[in-house]
Design a protein around this motif. Structure first.
Motif, PDB file in Angstrom:
ATOM      1  N   ALA A  53       7.614   7.178  -4.029  1.00 14.08           N
ATOM      2  CA  ALA A  53       9.017   7.338  -4.811  1.00 14.08           C
ATOM      3  C   ALA A  53      10.358   6.609  -3.821  1.00 14.08           C
ATOM      4  O   ALA A  53      11.447   5.693  -4.070  1.00 14.08           O
ATOM      5  CB  ALA A  53       9.379   8.805  -5.163  1.00 14.08           C
ATOM      6  N   ASP A  57      -0.328  -5.461  -5.615  1.00 15.69           N
ATOM      7  CA  ASP A  57      -0.117  -4.457  -4.048  1.00 15.69           C
ATOM      8  C   ASP A  57      -1.547  -4.920  -3.690  1.00 15.69           C
ATOM      9  O   ASP A  57      -2.151  -4.511  -2.786  1.00 15.69           O
ATOM     10  CB  ASP A  57      -0.866  -3.330  -5.630  1.00 15.69           C
ATOM     11  N   ARG A  76      -0.090   5.945 -18.679  1.00 15.29           N
ATOM     12  CA  ARG A  76       1.196   5.818 -18.054  1.00 15.29           C
ATOM     13  C   ARG A  76       2.390   5.406 -19.492  1.00 15.29           C
ATOM     14  O   ARG A  76       3.557   6.690 -19.046  1.00 15.29           O
ATOM     15  CB  ARG A  76       1.684   4.042 -17.390  1.00 15.29           C
ATOM     16  N   MET A 128      -1.772   5.365   2.606  1.00 13.59           N
ATOM     17  CA  MET A 128      -1.942   6.170   3.231  1.00 13.59           C
ATOM     18  C   MET A 128      -2.948   6.227   4.321  1.00 13.59           C
ATOM     19  O   MET A 128      -2.412   7.537   5.837  1.00 13.59           O
ATOM     20  CB  MET A 128      -1.532   7.659   2.073  1.00 13.59           C
ATOM     21  N   GLY A 146       9.340   0.452 -10.393  1.00 14.38           N
ATOM     22  CA  GLY A 146       8.493   0.587 -10.078  1.00 14.38           C
ATOM     23  C   GLY A 146       8.066  -1.267 -10.120  1.00 14.38           C
ATOM     24  O   GLY A 146       7.483  -1.056  -9.002  1.00 14.38           O
TER      25      GLY A 146
HETATM   26  O1   DC Z   1       3.692   5.146  -6.530  1.00 14.48           O
HETATM   27  P1   DC Z   1       4.408   4.529  -7.494  1.00 14.48           P
HETATM   28  O2   DC Z   1       3.502   4.084  -8.925  1.00 14.48           O
HETATM   29  O3   DC Z   1       5.821   4.983  -7.586  1.00 14.48           O
HETATM   30  O4   DC Z   1       4.252   2.917  -6.479  1.00 14.48           O
HETATM   31  C1   DC Z   1       5.442   1.721  -6.776  1.00 14.48           C
HETATM   32  C2   DC Z   1       4.764   0.702  -6.034  1.00 14.48           C
HETATM   33  O5   DC Z   1       5.694   0.968  -4.469  1.00 14.48           O
HETATM   34  C3   DC Z   1       3.550   0.020  -6.339  1.00 14.48           C
HETATM   35  O6   DC Z   1       4.007  -0.540  -7.170  1.00 14.48           O
HETATM   36  C4   DC Z   1       3.675  -0.189  -4.757  1.00 14.48           C
HETATM   37  C5   DC Z   1       4.303   0.413  -3.399  1.00 14.48           C
HETATM   38  N1   DC Z   1       3.872   1.878  -2.868  1.00 14.48           N
HETATM   39  C6   DC Z   1       3.302   1.163  -1.772  1.00 14.48           C
HETATM   40  O7   DC Z   1       3.733  -0.296  -1.910  1.00 14.48           O
HETATM   41  N2   DC Z   1       3.231   1.856  -0.516  1.00 14.48           N
HETATM   42  C7   DC Z   1       3.017   2.692  -0.473  1.00 14.48           C
HETATM   43  N3   DC Z   1       2.250   4.112   0.219  1.00 14.48           N
HETATM   44  C8   DC Z   1       3.006   3.507  -2.234  1.00 14.48           C
HETATM   45  C9   DC Z   1       3.820   2.910  -3.261  1.00 14.48           C
END
Ligand code: DC
Length: 232
Positions: free
Chosen positions: A43, A192, A165, A140, A104
């Motif tokens: 988010a 990603d 989705r 994380m 997104g």
């Molecule tokens: O989980 P989400 O779809 O809301 O995440 C949106 C985008 O944010 C996802 O394509 C990659 C990025 N993201 C990231 O790089 N690192 C994170 N810890 C969370 C999301």
């Protein structure tokens, strides 16, 4: 400094994985079950993308985006009525707006910029309060909470994730097209996983769970069980 998996007096369970792997739903349910706080790190990247659009900051303006991320005026308000957390950007509610596929994709673009990630580091760490935190995202377990007591990496096939989705967006009354979603998810996975800054990858000590053929309840029960085993 972290001590045997306890960070700042609080436990952390990290839930990482690609879009549509079920992270958000599973993380929320786990946080409720354990009475822990929940960090929806995606988010934050979605909010940076949205703020960039409203302030007309280009997606290649790394400095501008990092400054924006560092000063992001955002509020996560938990709603005791059970309808979830409300998200405000500069005082305006954007809870549903940030869930669109366009947000997104923009999130995925700004998330590839290291200076943006750095700017959001402390904000994410600040979610950590006792008794614990469920941290949902991509990095994380690898970057934000490397000492987490339990790290989960959720996966699911591309087709299954696109179909989940699709249903989610429809339920929220948002526009959705399955074949466009498949394409967008594949593109987002590619970005990603292959970016140089904190790419989406399972931590060496993460437990991987393929959720393609599992129900939400089964995944929650599995993670809960893993937590019970190591926390006794
Ligand atoms: O989980 P989400 O779809 O809301 O995440 C949106 C985008 O944010 C996802 O394509 C990659 C990025 N993201 C990231 O790089 N690192 C994170 N810890 C969370 C999301």
């Amino acid at each position: 400094m972290a001590e045997s998996g306890i960070e700042d007096g609080a436990y952390v369970i990290t839930i990482d994985g690609p879009s549509g792997s079920g992270k958000g739903t599973i993380s929320r349910l786990l946080a409720n079950e354990l009475g822990w706080r929940f960090l929806d790190s995606g988010a934050l990247y979605r909010l940076v993308g949205l703020a960039a659009m409203s302030h007309a900051i280009a997606f290649d303006d790394e400095r501008g985006l990092a400054t924006l991320a560092a000063h992001l005026d955002v509020e996560f308000v938990s709603d005791d009525s059970g309808s979830g957390t409300k998200i405000f950007l500069e005082g305006e509610e954007v809870t549903t707006t940030i869930r669109s596929e366009a947000c997104g994709n923009n999130a995925s673009k700004v998330a590839a910029i290291q200076a943006v990630r750095d700017a959001l580091y402390e904000r994410q760490r600040a979610f950590l309060v006792a008794p614990g935190l469920i941290a949902d995202g991509r990095d994380m377990g690898t970057v934000i909470f490397p000492d987490a007591r339990l790290k989960i990496f959720l996966t699911a096939s591309l087709e299954e994730r696109a179909s989940r989705r699709y249903k989610q967006l429809k339920q929220k009354g948002l526009d959705a097209n399955l074949s466009a979603l498949l394409e967008e998810l594949a593109e987002r996975d590619e970005r990603d996983m292959n970016r140089s800054s904190a790419p989406l990858v399972a931590a060496d000590d993460a437990v991987s769970i393929d959720t393609s053929n599992m129900s939400i309840d089964e995944v929650v029960a599995k993670v809960s069980d893993l937590w019970q085993r190591i926390s006794v």
